[in-house]
Design a protein around this motif. Structure first.
Motif, PDB file in Angstrom:
ATOM      1  N   GLN A  26       0.803  -1.230   0.000  1.00  0.00           N
ATOM      2  CA  GLN A  26       0.000   0.000   0.000  1.00  0.00           C
ATOM      3  C   GLN A  26       0.834   1.276   0.000  1.00  0.00           C
ATOM      4  O   GLN A  26       0.303   2.358  -0.234  1.00  0.00           O
ATOM      5  CB  GLN A  26      -0.936   0.018   1.223  1.00  0.00           C
ATOM      6  CG  GLN A  26      -2.073  -0.985   1.156  1.00  0.00           C
ATOM      7  CD  GLN A  26      -1.663  -2.357   1.636  1.00  0.00           C
ATOM      8  OE1 GLN A  26      -0.859  -2.473   2.553  1.00  0.00           O
ATOM      9  NE2 GLN A  26      -2.207  -3.395   1.019  1.00  0.00           N
ATOM     10  N   GLY A  27       2.136   1.173   0.273  1.00  0.00           N
ATOM     11  CA  GLY A  27       3.015   2.333   0.173  1.00  0.00           C
ATOM     12  C   GLY A  27       3.097   3.203   1.413  1.00  0.00           C
ATOM     13  O   GLY A  27       3.710   4.275   1.379  1.00  0.00           O
ATOM     14  N   LEU A  43       3.832   8.838   0.310  1.00  0.00           N
ATOM     15  CA  LEU A  43       4.229   9.700  -0.798  1.00  0.00           C
ATOM     16  C   LEU A  43       3.412   9.340  -2.032  1.00  0.00           C
ATOM     17  O   LEU A  43       3.283   8.167  -2.384  1.00  0.00           O
ATOM     18  CB  LEU A  43       5.713   9.530  -1.115  1.00  0.00           C
ATOM     19  CG  LEU A  43       6.702  10.009  -0.044  1.00  0.00           C
ATOM     20  CD1 LEU A  43       8.113   9.612  -0.438  1.00  0.00           C
ATOM     21  CD2 LEU A  43       6.609  11.514   0.118  1.00  0.00           C
ATOM     22  N   THR A  44       2.863  10.343  -2.700  1.00  0.00           N
ATOM     23  CA  THR A  44       2.044  10.116  -3.895  1.00  0.00           C
ATOM     24  C   THR A  44       2.519  11.035  -5.000  1.00  0.00           C
ATOM     25  O   THR A  44       2.814  12.206  -4.761  1.00  0.00           O
ATOM     26  CB  THR A  44       0.556  10.388  -3.587  1.00  0.00           C
ATOM     27  OG1 THR A  44       0.167   9.616  -2.451  1.00  0.00           O
ATOM     28  CG2 THR A  44      -0.322  10.008  -4.768  1.00  0.00           C
ATOM     29  N   SER A  62       0.787  12.576   0.798  1.00  0.00           N
ATOM     30  CA  SER A  62      -0.677  12.487   0.778  1.00  0.00           C
ATOM     31  C   SER A  62      -1.207  12.042   2.142  1.00  0.00           C
ATOM     32  O   SER A  62      -2.402  12.128   2.396  1.00  0.00           O
ATOM     33  CB  SER A  62      -1.130  11.511  -0.309  1.00  0.00           C
ATOM     34  OG  SER A  62      -0.619  10.220  -0.047  1.00  0.00           O
ATOM     35  N   MET A  63      -0.322  11.525   3.007  1.00  0.00           N
ATOM     36  CA  MET A  63      -0.707  11.190   4.389  1.00  0.00           C
ATOM     37  C   MET A  63       0.451  11.555   5.303  1.00  0.00           C
ATOM     38  O   MET A  63       1.608  11.265   5.006  1.00  0.00           O
ATOM     39  CB  MET A  63      -1.031   9.693   4.516  1.00  0.00           C
ATOM     40  CG  MET A  63      -1.299   9.261   5.954  1.00  0.00           C
ATOM     41  SD  MET A  63      -1.726   7.521   6.135  1.00  0.00           S
ATOM     42  CE  MET A  63      -3.447   7.585   5.720  1.00  0.00           C
ATOM     43  N   TRP A  98      -2.457  -1.494  14.959  1.00  0.00           N
ATOM     44  CA  TRP A  98      -3.228  -0.408  14.336  1.00  0.00           C
ATOM     45  C   TRP A  98      -3.921  -0.948  13.084  1.00  0.00           C
ATOM     46  O   TRP A  98      -3.397  -1.801  12.384  1.00  0.00           O
ATOM     47  CB  TRP A  98      -2.317   0.744  13.943  1.00  0.00           C
ATOM     48  CG  TRP A  98      -1.431   1.248  15.058  1.00  0.00           C
ATOM     49  CD1 TRP A  98      -0.226   0.741  15.420  1.00  0.00           C
ATOM     50  CD2 TRP A  98      -1.691   2.327  15.942  1.00  0.00           C
ATOM     51  NE1 TRP A  98       0.305   1.434  16.483  1.00  0.00           N
ATOM     52  CE2 TRP A  98      -0.584   2.431  16.824  1.00  0.00           C
ATOM     53  CE3 TRP A  98      -2.732   3.236  16.092  1.00  0.00           C
ATOM     54  CZ2 TRP A  98      -0.503   3.389  17.827  1.00  0.00           C
ATOM     55  CZ3 TRP A  98      -2.655   4.203  17.080  1.00  0.00           C
ATOM     56  CH2 TRP A  98      -1.551   4.278  17.947  1.00  0.00           C
ATOM     57  N   MET A  99      -5.095  -0.393  12.788  1.00  0.00           N
ATOM     58  CA  MET A  99      -5.844  -0.796  11.599  1.00  0.00           C
ATOM     59  C   MET A  99      -6.243   0.450  10.811  1.00  0.00           C
ATOM     60  O   MET A  99      -6.391   1.554  11.373  1.00  0.00           O
ATOM     61  CB  MET A  99      -7.091  -1.596  11.968  1.00  0.00           C
ATOM     62  CG  MET A  99      -8.076  -0.843  12.843  1.00  0.00           C
ATOM     63  SD  MET A  99      -9.579  -1.769  13.180  1.00  0.00           S
ATOM     64  CE  MET A  99     -10.400  -1.618  11.608  1.00  0.00           C
ATOM     65  N   LEU A 100      -6.419   0.260   9.495  1.00  0.00           N
ATOM     66  CA  LEU A 100      -6.795   1.371   8.615  1.00  0.00           C
ATOM     67  C   LEU A 100      -8.316   1.413   8.500  1.00  0.00           C
ATOM     68  O   LEU A 100      -8.955   0.407   8.177  1.00  0.00           O
ATOM     69  CB  LEU A 100      -6.167   1.169   7.234  1.00  0.00           C
ATOM     70  CG  LEU A 100      -6.394   2.283   6.208  1.00  0.00           C
ATOM     71  CD1 LEU A 100      -5.714   3.567   6.654  1.00  0.00           C
ATOM     72  CD2 LEU A 100      -5.854   1.865   4.832  1.00  0.00           C
ATOM     73  N   TYR A 101      -8.891   2.563   8.782  1.00  0.00           N
ATOM     74  CA  TYR A 101     -10.340   2.715   8.692  1.00  0.00           C
ATOM     75  C   TYR A 101     -10.641   4.090   8.104  1.00  0.00           C
ATOM     76  O   TYR A 101     -10.258   5.123   8.656  1.00  0.00           O
ATOM     77  CB  TYR A 101     -10.974   2.569  10.088  1.00  0.00           C
ATOM     78  CG  TYR A 101     -12.483   2.727  10.085  1.00  0.00           C
ATOM     79  CD1 TYR A 101     -13.306   1.743   9.520  1.00  0.00           C
ATOM     80  CD2 TYR A 101     -13.079   3.861  10.634  1.00  0.00           C
ATOM     81  CE1 TYR A 101     -14.689   1.896   9.520  1.00  0.00           C
ATOM     82  CE2 TYR A 101     -14.462   4.015  10.638  1.00  0.00           C
ATOM     83  CZ  TYR A 101     -15.266   3.030  10.079  1.00  0.00           C
ATOM     84  OH  TYR A 101     -16.629   3.170  10.058  1.00  0.00           O
ATOM     85  N   LYS A 102     -11.302   4.081   6.935  1.00  0.00           N
ATOM     86  CA  LYS A 102     -11.683   5.307   6.236  1.00  0.00           C
ATOM     87  C   LYS A 102     -10.509   6.254   6.048  1.00  0.00           C
ATOM     88  O   LYS A 102     -10.600   7.469   6.295  1.00  0.00           O
ATOM     89  CB  LYS A 102     -12.830   6.011   6.984  1.00  0.00           C
ATOM     90  CG  LYS A 102     -14.140   5.242   6.933  1.00  0.00           C
ATOM     91  CD  LYS A 102     -15.275   6.038   7.565  1.00  0.00           C
ATOM     92  CE  LYS A 102     -16.593   5.270   7.450  1.00  0.00           C
ATOM     93  NZ  LYS A 102     -17.718   6.020   8.054  1.00  0.00           N
ATOM     94  N   GLY A 103      -9.388   5.680   5.646  1.00  0.00           N
ATOM     95  CA  GLY A 103      -8.228   6.502   5.296  1.00  0.00           C
ATOM     96  C   GLY A 103      -7.362   6.931   6.443  1.00  0.00           C
ATOM     97  O   GLY A 103      -6.392   7.666   6.236  1.00  0.00           O
ATOM     98  N   SER A 104      -7.677   6.509   7.688  1.00  0.00           N
ATOM     99  CA  SER A 104      -6.853   6.868   8.840  1.00  0.00           C
ATOM    100  C   SER A 104      -6.557   5.627   9.660  1.00  0.00           C
ATOM    101  O   SER A 104      -7.251   4.611   9.563  1.00  0.00           O
ATOM    102  CB  SER A 104      -7.562   7.912   9.713  1.00  0.00           C
ATOM    103  OG  SER A 104      -7.768   9.104   9.001  1.00  0.00           O
ATOM    104  N   TRP A 105      -5.515   5.738  10.510  1.00  0.00           N
ATOM    105  CA  TRP A 105      -5.087   4.595  11.311  1.00  0.00           C
ATOM    106  C   TRP A 105      -5.603   4.743  12.740  1.00  0.00           C
ATOM    107  O   TRP A 105      -5.490   5.805  13.349  1.00  0.00           O
ATOM    108  CB  TRP A 105      -3.555   4.483  11.300  1.00  0.00           C
ATOM    109  CG  TRP A 105      -3.041   4.101   9.939  1.00  0.00           C
ATOM    110  CD1 TRP A 105      -2.663   4.938   8.949  1.00  0.00           C
ATOM    111  CD2 TRP A 105      -2.897   2.784   9.438  1.00  0.00           C
ATOM    112  NE1 TRP A 105      -2.285   4.233   7.828  1.00  0.00           N
ATOM    113  CE2 TRP A 105      -2.411   2.899   8.109  1.00  0.00           C
ATOM    114  CE3 TRP A 105      -3.112   1.507   9.950  1.00  0.00           C
ATOM    115  CZ2 TRP A 105      -2.161   1.799   7.309  1.00  0.00           C
ATOM    116  CZ3 TRP A 105      -2.856   0.405   9.158  1.00  0.00           C
ATOM    117  CH2 TRP A 105      -2.399   0.552   7.855  1.00  0.00           C
TER     118      TRP A 105
END
Length: 1169
Positions: A26-27, A43-44, A62-63, A98-105
């Protein structure tokens, strides 16, 4: 391989980083540091420009999320890419998932033992399990959903590292004292790992890193080392598995803090610090190694202390945690690739195959050709050809240079005994070099010769086509013979790079020495001394200048022919030019201008003319080709992300400034001013551009002058032809056709009512469908012949695509009988093929071909008709023989008075007999009307079956078939004699003559005299037993008495045993007694068998007098009188009456009152009536 620092991100508040990990799928980049710092970055690329793909695209964050939850220094971060989870741990032992949910951790799970600190965490390759090791020796293995699978306390040890094996069946635990223990997946101790790299090492050491590449992208070689273990003192070993007794050993000569494999397991990055040669302080460095221990280079990084590193998922970037900064370095890999004849050749590994997958991608037609190659070393291309350098076999010292064309077809392999570390290719030669020697192979002849001349030249110069030289020795007139024994000794100054042109070979050595040789006659011309070690060399098209890229990415140029005066006042040859560029990873000279070249510097491409640069172009492409003022590049990074489906969008073409300026001048200013500019900057491509622009405007004088300057003879001829035309519209139409605007040209021709020119244009283009349309819209003198040509061309179009039905329609209209026959044959329309053959006149040249088509499908009648129609009876007979139609062959041979059929028949029969196909031989003779030969073979089979004691009914049938063949033979002889008799001779005399001829022609044998004798014997043998079992004892005895005449066919023991049995049953003990006498006197019986018969006889005749109870009428008939009466084959009784039925085939008789019970003859089974 080249690498350079490209970006730096600062951490707020100058918080020092401790760890970093890059999510490969996922980068995301996770970094942990002091005071509970935990950040996730991403990085995007921020561009839609197709030319700015890959690392050339500008990146932005981008994050940039700070994760709250840790209070102490975050020391371990580990990604689970499969389930998008991040696992982190701090100095207090707190673990957070940690888990990814709606674009955030967000936090998912928390765990804290409150006893010790976590030193290592490792997920399995499939992301199902995680192993956590604590400093106090505690080990916990849990599942991805948070459940504990097992736990264990290792007493008396301090843990610091953990790693899973590829198959998740083995765990490696690194101890604080430097030991590595091997456990199974359930926590059971197996053994201590042998650490060969620590031999002769004293003092305290600690493990810097353990990384096991899991093979997700395949391996660069079968059985490739993939487990890397490195210690803080710089010692490293790379193993094939945990039990490898012969690992690759490396001494990095640095203080190591972190190691990691790239995504394909082809490069190992080792981060740490090194003592600077000129300064007292340590310098942060990252060294890159192959799995076999070869150092690919060193990247220096500023800052006080490097703490961790991590590769990006595509292996094109690497992230370094240094102090309070994240440094990013771009990687330019040494891909195995090349460019030849519009084809890009590239190789990659697959996880499911041990070989390299080599793809030949034709960028013009967008077609791919795939080839699998084991142990590929390199790909080298030139012109239309490609060289694949590989290892011959595993555990074998030889190597192979495989010459391929642009679609991957192997043309010529050469086996050599030196390692082809460096390979160069010219129009005629392939040069392969190891560290101490170079091999030269002349793979083709430069001049265009006829095939016969090439073969003669090849034979005469075969020995001189392959030569080998040691780099330390000057080639002499007798040197170069392919003797590897002279070049196996080492050298103190190894070869590090080579390049070649048609007349020059350049060999670079590690000391900086450059050796220049002549080609094709190899001779040392000059030695030059440079101050750098070359990693890449390149000659311009005139072989006057040499470009050198050293290990640090510095590009310099050397003029090979310049004569200068050195500091001592002596004149020397060769001069190092003043131009120097840094961070260069690729360059290519123009093929048509010795002063033009393009180079890649980081993510910019520069074009130089006479060492002066043009403005740079932002790109990350690898340069394929530079000619005609145009540079073709390929985005290999993007292609190899999905190598099985290359995209034409990844091929980029760039025009250099002079071409762009000339085009702009022509479009905006005019031809005159553009002509002056091109005069000042001459190049054939610019003159051609001017000529084409002048043609568009019908400025024929300028166009002709421009074509002369670019030496385009065809263009000059075209302008001359245009100048002879009177009509301006016709000139414009011709120009439109010249530039490929064919629809426009055709429309102009038709508007001028010049349909002939439109047809001529389409004929040249091969567009016969349009030709046909144009022909049907009008009429003309040559229309009929053109129509036929068009119909046949369209038929060929469909035939080439195997659309035979469509092709037939057009061939019929085009009256193309030859192709029509081929289409009928491919469609299996043999009726149409037969009709075509019937419609052809006699002796037509197509008839033999059609006949051969019929032969191939076994249609004999049609074959014969076709061959006879073209007056080839011999071929017709051969076809009949080939199709086993021997009767037809004999008939044809007789009708055409041919004598060869007898020998053919005998030869084929002998062939069948050799293969034990006797029945096939009989059928062959029978069909060919050679009844006598067939009968002989049939009698032979019957005799063999009789000797095998086979089923008597089967033996009888075989004898009947033999006798029937003899009867047919008799009839054949009589018919032949009747046919040869002339006049009014009687039937009796002709029959007599036939018998006499038969007597002369046939050899004497018993089956000729009495063909039915064998059939009679087994017929009565079977009949007697059937009568006995049915209770007709008297008739059974009479029938059995007949068998006494057949002792030569049926064994006597069976005859007299049956006779004794029938006589005893019928109480004819006299006959029974004589039968026992006969049995006891048989010599073939053993003494035991004779004794048994004697005992049986004694038992019978003690009770019964050996006299017949009643007079046997049949016996008296059989034994008395001058001659025997005929026997009824239905009952076995003698026929004393005058009324009886006789078979027309076998001439045997049946009593008149019995024949009504039968539909077929009891002996030969022919119909009654």
């Amino acid at each position: 391989m080249f690498f350079y620092l490209s970006k730096r991100i600062a951490i707020p508040n100058n918080v020092k980083l401790k760890c970093i990990s890059w999510n490969k799928e996922q980068g995301f980049i996770a970094c942990g540091g002091e005071d509970g710092l935990l950040k996730v970055l991403k990085l995007t690329a921020q561009t839609d420009d197709e030319k700015l793909k890959s690392i050339a695209a500008p990146n932005s964050l981008s994050m940039n999320q700070t994760l709250e939850g840790h209070s102490g220094s975050v020391q371990v971060v580990a990604w689970n890419e499969h389930y998008q989870k991040l696992t982190t741990s701090d100095q207090n032992g707190l673990i957070i998932v940690w888990m990814l949910y709606k674009g955030s951790w967000y936090e998912e799970m928390i765990n804290n033992r409150n006893k010790s600190v976590v030193r290592g965490m490792s997920w399995t390759a499939d992301g199902q399990k995680i192993c956590i090791v604590y400093e106090d020796g505690a080990v916990i293995v849990g599942s991805v959903d948070g459940n504990r699978i097992w736990g264990k306390d290792l007493k008396g040890v301090q843990l610091c590292h953990v790693a899973w094996s590829t198959d998740s069946k083995v765990l490696l635990f690194g101890m604080a004292n430097g030991e590595i223990h091997i456990f199974d997946s359930q926590g059971n101790f197996i053994m201590k790992m042998k650490l060969n790299c620590l031999v002769n090492v004293t003092g305290a050491i600690s493990i810097a890193g353990i990384h096991w590449y899991h093979g997700a992208e395949g391996y660069v070689e079968p059985d490739c080392p993939c487990l890397a273990i490195c210690f803080d003192n710089g010692r490293c070993q790379i193993m094939r598995d945990e039990n490898d007794q012969d690992p690759v050993l490396i001494d990095t000569d640095m203080c190591v803090v972190s190691i990691q494999w790239n995504h394909t397991g082809s490069v190992l990055a080792v981060a740490g610090s090194q003592k600077a040669a000129t300064e007292d302080k340590d310098v942060n460095v990252v060294q890159f190694y192959t799995p076999f221990g070869e150092c690919l280079g060193t990247l220096k990084v500023s800052g006080k202390q490097i703490s961790a590193l991590s590769w990006e998922g595509g292996g094109l970037k690497i992230a370094l945690a240094v102090d309070c900064f994240i440094y990013f370095a771009n990687i330019r890999p040494d891909y195995k690739w090349g460019y030849c004849s519009n084809t890009i050749v590239y190789a990659y590994t697959k996880p499911d195959r041990p070989e390299y997958c080599v793809i030949f991608w034709d960028t013009k037609n967008n077609e791919k050709y795939i080839k699998y190659v084991k142990s590929l070393i390199s790909i080298t291309t030139y012109g239309d050809f490609c060289i694949l350098a590989t290892k011959a076999e595993e555990n074998h010292p030889q190597f192979v240079l495989v010459l391929c064309n642009s679609i991957g077809t192997p043309l010529d392999p050469k086996y050599i005994d030196i390692v082809p570390l460096f390979v160069a290719m010219t129009k005629t030669h392939v040069i392969a070099a190891s560290k101490e020697a170079f091999y030269i192979w002349q793979y083709r002849v430069a001049k265009k010769l006829m095939a016969l001349e090439i073969n003669q030249m090849t034979r005469s110069r075969k020995e001189g086509r392959e030569r080998i030289y040691h780099v330390d020795y000057t080639p002499g007139s007798v040197d170069g013979v392919l003797d590897y024994s002279k070049v196996i000794q080492g050298t103190r100054d190894p070869i590090c790079a080579i390049t070649a042109s048609d007349k020059t070979l350049i060999v670079g050595r590690e000391s900086g020495t450059i050796q220049r040789y002549s080609l094709p006659n190899v001779g040392l011309i000059q030695k030059y001394s440079l101050t750098c070690r070359a990693s890449q060399l390149s000659l311009n098209c005139s072989s006057s200048r040499l470009a050198i890229i050293d290990n640090s990415g510095v590009l310099t140029f050397f003029d090979l022919d310049a004569r200068v005066t050195d500091s001592k006042g002596q004149q020397v040859i060769g001069e190092l030019l003043k131009l120097e560029r840094k961070d260069v990873w690729d360059m290519k000279w123009a093929k048509d201008n010795p002063d033009l070249f393009a180079m890649m510097e980081k993510t910019r491409m520069y074009v130089f003319r006479n060492l002066d640069p043009e403005e740079p172009i932002q790109t990350a492409g690898y340069i394929c080709n530079f000619e005609e003022l145009e540079i073709k590049t390929v985005l290999l990074d993007e292609i190899l992300k999905n190598p099985e489906f290359p995209n034409k969008g990844y091929i980029l073409n760039f025009e250099i400034r002079s071409l762009r300026d000339s085009r702009a001048l022509i479009e905006k200013v005019g031809i005159k001013d553009a002509s002056q500019f091109i005069e000042d900057n001459p190049h054939p491509r610019l003159w051609r551009l001017l000529a084409e622009a002048a043609l568009q405007k019908l400025s024929l004088y300028t166009a002709e002058q421009a074509f002369v300057r670019c030496k385009d003879y065809q263009g000059i001829k075209f302008v001359k032809r245009l100048s002879n035309l009177q009509s301006e519209v016709l000139k414009q139409a011709e120009v439109a056709a010249y530039f490929g605007r064919f629809e426009e040209a055709e429309r102009m021709y038709l508007d001028m009512d010049r349909r002939d020119l439109a047809i001529g244009l389409r004929r040249k283009l091969g567009d016969w469908f349009r030709v046909l349309q144009l022909l049907k819209t009008g009429s003309g003198y040559a229309d009929d012949s053109l129509l036929e040509q068009a119909y046949n061309a369209i038929g060929d179009y469909f035939a080439d695509r195997q659309k035979w039905s469509n092709a037939v329609q057009y061939y019929v209209q085009g009256r193309n009988q030859a192709r029509l026959a081929e289409c009928y044959y491919m469609l299996e329309d043999y009726e149409g093929l037969e009709n075509l053959a019937n419609s052809l006149p006699e002796n037509h040249k197509l008839l033999p071909k059609i006949a051969q088509m019929f032969v191939r499908v076994g249609m004999c009648e049609q074959t014969v008709t076709a061959f006879l129609k073209c007056n080839q009876p011999k071929a017709a007979v051969d076809a009949c023989v080939h199709l086993n139609q021997w009767d037809k062959a004999v008939e044809l041979a007789k009708n055409h008075s041919m004598k060869e059929i007898g020998s053919l028949l005998a030869r084929y029969a002998a062939h069948l007999l050799e293969k034990n196909k006797t029945l096939d031989a009989i059928e062959l003779y029978r069909k060919a009307n050679h009844f006598y030969d067939a009968a002989k073979l049939m009698f032979k089979i019957a005799d063999e079956e009789a000797k095998k004691r086979a089923n008597p009914l089967r033996v009888k049938k075989l004898y009947v078939l033999s006798a029937l063949l003899i009867e047919q033979y008799h009839e054949q002889m009589k018919s032949a004699q009747r046919g040869s008799m002339t006049g009014k001779s009687s039937e009796a005399s002709s029959a007599l003559a036939g018998l006499l001829e038969e007597e002369v022609l046939s050899p004497k044998s018993w089956f000729m005299d009495n063909a039915w004798r064998g059939a009679e014997a087994y017929h009565f043998f079977l009949l007697a037993q059937r009568q006995l079992y049915e209770g007709y004892l008297d008739t059974a005895l009479r029938t059995a008495l007949h068998l006494r005449d057949f002792e030569d066919i049926i064994p006597a023991i069976e005859i007299y045993s049956l006779l004794a049995l029938c006589a005893c049953a019928n109480r004819a003990f006299g006959i029974c007694s004589r039968a026992f006498f006969k049995l006891e006197s048989l010599e073939s019986l053993s003494s035991e068998q004779k004794q048994q018969y004697e005992d049986l006889a004694l038992e019978i005749f003690i009770k019964n007098t050996p006299k017949d109870s009643r007079n046997s009428e049949s016996d008296s008939f059989l034994e008395g009188g001058e001659g025997k009466l005929p026997t009824c084959i239905a009952t076995g009784s003698p026929i004393s009456e005058y009324k009886f039925w006789m078979c027309s085939v076998c001439k045997h008789c049946v009593l008149a009152q019995k024949i009504s019970n039968y539909n077929f003859c009891p002996l030969c089974h022919s119909p009654v009536g």
